[in-house]
Scaffold this motif. Structure first.
Motif, short mmCIF file in Angstrom:
data_model
loop_
_atom_site.label_atom_id
_atom_site.label_comp_id
_atom_site.label_asym_id
_atom_site.label_seq_id
_atom_site.Cartn_x
_atom_site.Cartn_y
_atom_site.Cartn_z
N GLN A 186 36.94 -5.03 10.34
CA GLN A 186 36.13 -5.42 9.19
C GLN A 186 35.98 -4.30 8.17
O GLN A 186 35.63 -4.57 7.00
N THR B 95 29.14 -15.64 20.48
CA THR B 95 28.06 -14.84 19.92
C THR B 95 27.05 -15.69 19.17
O THR B 95 27.38 -16.72 18.59
N PHE C 92 23.61 -15.07 16.37
CA PHE C 92 23.37 -14.16 15.27
C PHE C 92 21.89 -13.85 15.13
O PHE C 92 21.05 -14.73 15.37
N HIS D 244 30.62 -11.42 10.39
CA HIS D 244 30.74 -12.08 11.69
C HIS D 244 31.96 -13.00 11.76
O HIS D 244 32.38 -13.39 12.86
N GLY E 240 37.04 -11.20 18.99
CA GLY E 240 36.33 -10.05 19.54
C GLY E 240 37.23 -8.89 19.92
O GLY E 240 36.93 -8.16 20.87
N ASP F 100 35.16 -5.78 18.60
CA ASP F 100 33.79 -5.83 19.09
C ASP F 100 33.63 -7.13 19.88
O ASP F 100 33.49 -8.20 19.29
N HIS G 238 31.36 -9.97 18.98
CA HIS G 238 31.65 -10.83 17.84
C HIS G 238 32.50 -12.04 18.21
O HIS G 238 32.85 -12.83 17.33
#
Length: 478
Positions: free
Chosen positions: A382, A436, A438, A447, A453, A456, A459
């Motif tokens: 990201q 996930t 939020f 996100h 993922g 991470d 995510h």
């Protein structure tokens, strides 16, 4: 105390749904120590398989042995085995059709624990089983408010599909959702929110994708998304005039036992839709209109991926900006926009397009194309401007920055219409035990960037596509 196998650490039967992405399996042997062997057993007629690894970042194997101490819980990882030459690449067709079995190494004939699993991924709508179609239509109708079982509903056209989802995709929110790089991210979350609601009705359901660059004769039938009239591709030809919103377009036709035959949006009954292509043997083809750029066609998958500029140098692949006409984001115009206007009907106009549920199959394919692009070029980081261009305040409008909250879930007002969140969506993104959630039930744009993922694991959004593997899969199936 018996041995138990708990996907995601949960004993709930709702936990037995996985995709290609490694997720935890908690093994509890009670007071027994020893070596436990776990294997995958496919149901009759199924090719679905589960693979195992000691850690999320290790190559998975078709079976695993784990050493456990008395009173110890052991966490390993499981994933669906991606099988390139099988239907749905080895994913489950419509139910739990593979079982994880546990045996003590010293007594391999005795199964001491088991758990049934569905490898649940988003599948090509043209290849769905009859049961998968029926389950999807049942759940979709339920959200519309159509009476499909004994449970009371608010009535056709008055369910959460209309009050929350149709009402979120309107002209007053156009800039919040369209017109630049955030288009793909916003729609990814919009799809996921609806999909999780569908799964609350029928847990086997995923959003199917309509691959609009291929003929899809099994999609456009009275038993599924509706049969319809064909009109000329040329808007100047007799009967081919562009009908924005479908006010003069005949209704799609549905079998009486298809819940979509009772589809409503508030008091509006039916789904107006006519195709500019032959749905039985042609892909969507956009339209032709007078002018220098009159041939507005639908790019196929290879041409869509090429928009991102990764050939010949993959390092140069980038999302870019549809507003500036650069990078993969140009796909907002074509194939996305061209697929929409391959019809007359509500689906050809942004403010009313979701009134036709075909919208979600079309946009599921848009999202799948982004997922393919991300996988081919590893665009999951990201913080990389090639993954997402607007990293800091001032790079673009505030709602387009990577850290921005997403309307309507963040409770803000929409752009540029200054609309409040519709229905129940404010701080109410649908929660899941398999992906996930939020903070404040309100996702940020970031996100949407790493749905599998990779960078991470927290995510991981809980979905996958039948043709977009997780990168560990080759080690499991080679």
């Amino acid at each position: 105390m018996p041995v138990s196998l708990q996907p995601y650490g949960s004993a709930s039967p709702d936990s037995g749904y996985i995709a290609w992405i490694p997720v935890p399996l908690v093994v509890d042997t009670g007071g027994t120590a020893g070596t436990l062997r776990l294997t995958s057993v496919s149901a009759a007629g199924s090719v679905a398989k589960v693979v195992f690894s000691q850690a999320r970042n290790q190559p998975p194997q078709p079976q695993i042995e784990i050493q456990v101490q008395a009173g110890q819980k052991k966490t390993i990882f499981i994933a669906g085995a991606f099988q390139r030459n099988e239907r749905h690449r080895g994913a489950s067709a419509d139910s739990k059709d593979v079982t994880i079995e546990a045996r003590w190494a010293q007594d391999p004939a005795t199964v001491v624990a088991s758990v049934d699993i569905m490898i649940r991924v988003r599948r090509n709508a043209n290849e769905l089983s009859a049961k998968a179609r029926e389950d999807f239509l049942f759940a979709l109708a339920k959200l519309n408010g159509i009476q499909v079982d004994a449970t009371p509903t608010p009535g056709p056209g008055r369910g959460i599909y209309v009050s929350d989802f149709v009402a979120a995709h309107v002209s007053g929110a156009n800039s919040s959702e369209h017109g630049d790089s955030h288009f793909v991210a916003w729609h990814r979350m919009y799809l996921l929110d609806l999909e999780r609601l569908l799964q609350a009705v029928r847990p086997t359901v995923t959003l199917p994708y309509w691959r609009f660059d291929q003929a899809a004769p099994n999609v456009f039938t009275e038993d599924f998304m509706g049969a319809m009239d064909q009109i000329p591709r040329d808007v100047t030809a007799r009967g081919g005039g562009f009908d924005p919103g479908g006010f003069n377009t005949p209704l799609a036709r549905f079998a009486l036992n298809n819940p979509l035959s009772r589809w409503q949006i508030n008091d509006l009954q039916g789904i107006p839709r006519a195709a500019r292509f032959n749905p039985q043997n042609e892909p969507a083809n956009g339209l032709f209109q007078p002018g220098p750029n009159g041939d507005f066609g639908v790019l196929d998958q290879d041409a869509t991926l090429a928009l991102g500029g990764g050939v010949p140098d993959p390092d140069q692949a980038f999302l870019g900006s549809s507003n500036l006409g650069t990078g993969f984001a140009q796909m907002e115009v074509t194939p996305h926009g061209a697929a929409h206007v391959s019809f007359n009907g509500r689906i050809n106009q942004v403010p009313v397009a979701p009134q036709d549920p075909l919208f979600f199959l079309l946009h599921c394919n848009v999202d799948r194309l982004w997922a393919v692009f991300q996988t081919v070029y590893n665009r999951y980081d990201q913080s990389d401007v090639r993954t997402y261009p607007y990293q800091q305040a001032g790079d673009a409008d505030p709602w387009e920055i990577i850290s921005a909250g997403l309307w309507p879930w963040d409770g803000s007002r929409s752009h540029l219409g200054n609309l409040l969140p519709p229905g129940t969506r404010q701080e109410n993104f649908t929660r899941s035990g398999l992906g996930t959630n939020f903070p404040g039930n309100s996702p940020q744009l970031l996100h949407a960037i790493d749905p599998y993922g990779y960078n991470d694991p927290s995510h991981y959004l809980g979905f996958a596509y039948d043709d977009v593997p997780y990168d560990h899969v080759d080690a499991a199936t080679s």
